[in-house]
Design an enzyme around this catalytic site. Structure first.
Site, PDB file in Angstrom:
ATOM      1  CB  THR A 124      -0.909  -0.003   1.235  1.00 15.62           C
ATOM      2  OG1 THR A 124      -1.705  -1.182   1.158  1.00 15.62           O
ATOM      3  CG2 THR A 124      -1.796   1.222   1.264  1.00 15.62           C
ATOM      4  CB  CYS A 171      -4.733  -2.053   6.970  1.00 16.64           C
ATOM      5  SG  CYS A 171      -3.781  -3.544   6.745  1.00 16.64           S
TER       6      CYS A 171
HETATM    7  C1  UGA Z   1      -8.391  -4.025   5.986  1.00 12.10           C
HETATM    8  C2  UGA Z   1      -9.326  -4.063   4.769  1.00 12.10           C
HETATM    9  O1  UGA Z   1     -10.605  -4.599   5.130  1.00 12.10           O
HETATM   10  C3  UGA Z   1      -8.738  -4.907   3.652  1.00 12.10           C
HETATM   11  O2  UGA Z   1      -9.576  -4.838   2.502  1.00 12.10           O
HETATM   12  C4  UGA Z   1      -7.346  -4.368   3.307  1.00 12.10           C
HETATM   13  O3  UGA Z   1      -6.711  -5.169   2.324  1.00 12.10           O
HETATM   14  C5  UGA Z   1      -6.469  -4.376   4.572  1.00 12.10           C
HETATM   15  O4  UGA Z   1      -7.110  -3.560   5.575  1.00 12.10           O
HETATM   16  C6  UGA Z   1      -5.123  -3.820   4.187  1.00 12.10           C
HETATM   17  O5  UGA Z   1      -5.077  -2.663   3.773  1.00 12.10           O
HETATM   18  O6  UGA Z   1      -4.145  -4.565   4.187  1.00 12.10           O
HETATM   19  P1  UGA Z   1      -7.884  -5.663   8.051  1.00 12.10           P
HETATM   20  O7  UGA Z   1      -7.133  -4.514   8.639  1.00 12.10           O
HETATM   21  O8  UGA Z   1      -7.263  -7.016   8.026  1.00 12.10           O
HETATM   22  O9  UGA Z   1      -8.299  -5.346   6.511  1.00 12.10           O
HETATM   23  O10 UGA Z   1      -9.201  -5.818   8.898  1.00 12.10           O
HETATM   24  P2  UGA Z   1     -10.752  -5.502   8.771  1.00 12.10           P
HETATM   25  O11 UGA Z   1     -11.490  -6.772   8.831  1.00 12.10           O
HETATM   26  O12 UGA Z   1     -11.044  -4.605   7.625  1.00 12.10           O
HETATM   27  O13 UGA Z   1     -10.994  -4.719  10.153  1.00 12.10           O
HETATM   28  C7  UGA Z   1     -10.318  -3.499  10.430  1.00 12.10           C
HETATM   29  C8  UGA Z   1     -10.744  -2.930  11.754  1.00 12.10           C
HETATM   30  O14 UGA Z   1     -12.050  -2.408  11.694  1.00 12.10           O
HETATM   31  C9  UGA Z   1     -10.770  -3.937  12.913  1.00 12.10           C
HETATM   32  O15 UGA Z   1     -10.195  -3.325  14.044  1.00 12.10           O
HETATM   33  C10 UGA Z   1     -12.236  -4.219  13.143  1.00 12.10           C
HETATM   34  O16 UGA Z   1     -12.523  -4.560  14.472  1.00 12.10           O
HETATM   35  C11 UGA Z   1     -12.831  -2.867  12.786  1.00 12.10           C
HETATM   36  N1  UGA Z   1     -14.240  -2.937  12.343  1.00 12.10           N
HETATM   37  C12 UGA Z   1     -14.583  -3.565  11.197  1.00 12.10           C
HETATM   38  C13 UGA Z   1     -15.225  -2.327  13.124  1.00 12.10           C
HETATM   39  O17 UGA Z   1     -14.948  -1.733  14.185  1.00 12.10           O
HETATM   40  N2  UGA Z   1     -16.527  -2.363  12.701  1.00 12.10           N
HETATM   41  C14 UGA Z   1     -16.899  -2.979  11.537  1.00 12.10           C
HETATM   42  O18 UGA Z   1     -18.089  -2.970  11.205  1.00 12.10           O
HETATM   43  C15 UGA Z   1     -15.906  -3.602  10.784  1.00 12.10           C
END
Ligand code: UGA
Length: 429
Positions: A121, A260
């Site tokens: 990224t 991320c």
């Molecule tokens: C995120 C993106 O979803 C991916 O598409 C991207 O490739 C990745 O970053 C990256 O740039 O490498 P990730 O960080 O693994 O993926 O995790 P997510 O599942 O997206 O969750 C991110 C954060 O948001 C977590 O802390 C989660 O608890 C929080 N979250 C997610 C919420 O608080 N509420 C939600 O409804 C969804």
């Protein structure tokens, strides 16, 4: 195709292993000798469901190998993916020194046409800089292409996401580069969006920032719900049923963490400012996210009155379930704040305990949620692991000193918790 992937973090390793699984011959390279030694023994240095099994399979069928030598990677492959870290610097900008290093190493070792694809990224205009770096370091006039192919996999479901992407984005400046990348991704039978390099770079930053915005938006709504007695879960459901909004990423709670979203938000803000645009919306997104942790600690204070000398049991440490990643996990700030106020902390996480030990000291790490609950003054839920969702609440109630649960991830039903006799506080309802 013969492919090399430089950098074996979450993205690089998963990409390399999955490329091998769909039929390519892949060499994964990293300058971390210990990591490569582990991978050569078929061991995955991170917790990522399903990855180790397909790694072993592809090493056995000789489509996947590991090395510390970029020279070997350049010699053996026509396509080289750069997937090294772009960590945040003090000012929020991305540190691109690893990308620059790899690009110049590739150039010094080139002996014929190569397609160099950036998967890390990066801020917009990095592709141009990579091209310049390669030109500067080439020993003779050798043709090459640079492309951008941002990655959208999530930690914890990285393998599934790689095989089932919503889209593959390729930013190219030549037909040859487009054809090669199309060929690589052909077995996935997915939608491929072809753009110029800069647009592909922005798609990644804009997507992560937009998802972070969705999370902060619902957290702001949660705070309004809480003040007037509405239920944010119902509000999110009602909003999400509108196809234009969609139900994903509308879970209110402790906000986003991980390596991320926080980092990419900062980097997007930084590059926007550098280009002369104040993207203030993203500053608000960041503030709302920080505020959620503060609200959560306040809920614990309200429930316990005095924190000093109390034992607080923490369930879940990783920034989200199904990962052992502790980077930018809300648990770090929350636990440190409670410790500063004089609380004793006991904690359980199914996978992140070892990594948590590196950043959180003076914590009694437990083997299961029941050990945490024993004689604790309250329980605080920080990560929605299945192991936490499925706890035996009656047993927990008997073990706790007081039946108080503060839930930062809204995993239980408030009415049922009240029926069981708990003082139960969650987020936005
Ligand atoms: C995120 C993106 O979803 C991916 O598409 C991207 O490739 C990745 O970053 C990256 O740039 O490498 P990730 O960080 O693994 O993926 O995790 P997510 O599942 O997206 O969750 C991110 C954060 O948001 C977590 O802390 C989660 O608890 C929080 N979250 C997610 C919420 O608080 N509420 C939600 O409804 C969804």
């Amino acid at each position: 195709m013969k492919i090399s992937v430089i950098g074996t973090g979450y993205v690089g390793l998963t990409t390399g292993v999955c490329f091998a699984e769909i039929g390519h011959t892949v060499l994964c390279v990293d300058n971390d000798k210990a990591k490569i030694a582990l991978l050569k023994k078929n061991k995955v240095p991170i917790y990522e469901p399903g990855l180790e099994v397909i790694l072993k399979k592809n090493v056995q069928n000789k489509r996947l190998s590991f090395s510390t030598d970029i020279k070997e990677a350049v010699k053996k492959s026509e396509v080289i993916f750069i997937s090294v870290g772009t960590p945040p610097r003090e000012d929020g900008s991305a540190d691109l020194s690893y990308i620059e290093n790899v690009a110049s190493e590739i150039a010094k070792n080139m002996d014929g046409y190569k397609l160099i694809v950036d998967k890390s990224t990066v801020p917009v205009e990095t592709g141009e800089k990579v091209e310049l770096t390669i030109k500067r370091n080439l020993k003779k006039n050798i043709p090459f292409d640079v492309a951008s192919n941002p990655e959208f996999l999530r930690e914890g479901s990285a393998v599934y996401d790689t095989f089932n992407p919503d889209r593959v984005v390729i930013g190219v400046s030549s037909k040859k580069a487009e054809d090669i990348l199309r060929e690589i991704y052909k077995p996935l039978k997915t939608k491929i969006l072809v753009t110029d390099i800069k647009s592909a770079e922005i798609i990644k930053h804009a997507s992560n920032s937009f998802l972070a915005t969705k999370i902060s938006f619902i957290n702001a709504v949660a705070n309004i719900c809480e003040r007037c007695g509405a239920d944010v879960e119902k509000v999110a459901e009602g909003m999400g049923l509108d196809k234009r909004i969609g139900s994903a990423f509308l879970n209110a709670g402790l906000g986003f963490g991980g390596f991320c979203f926080p980092k990419d938000l900062e980097a997007f803000l930084w590059i926007s400012e550098k280009l002369g645009y104040q993207f203030d919306l993203l500053k608000n997104v960041r503030e709302i996210n920080e505020y959620q942790k503060h609200i959560f600690v306040k809920k614990i204070e309200d429930a316990l009155w005095v924190i000093k000398g109390k034992t607080i049991g923490i369930l879940g440490l990783a920034f989200k379930p199904n990962t052992d990643d502790m980077r930018f996990a809300p648990s770090i700030d929350i636990i440190k704040t409670l410790q500063n106020e004089g609380a004793k902390i006991k904690a359980f996480d199914p996978k992140a305990t070892e990594k948590a030990k590196e950043v959180l000291k003076n914590v009694a790490y437990c083997k299961n949620p029941y050990q945490v609950a024993k004689d604790a003054d309250c329980l605080a839920i920080l990560t929605e692991w299945d192991e936490v969702k499925n706890i035996d609440l009656k047993k927990i109630k008997k073990l706790l000193k007081h039946p108080i649960i503060i839930d930062g991830r809204n995993i239980f039903n408030p009415k049922e918790m009240a029926k069981l006799g708990f003082v139960y506080k969650s987020m936005g309802r």
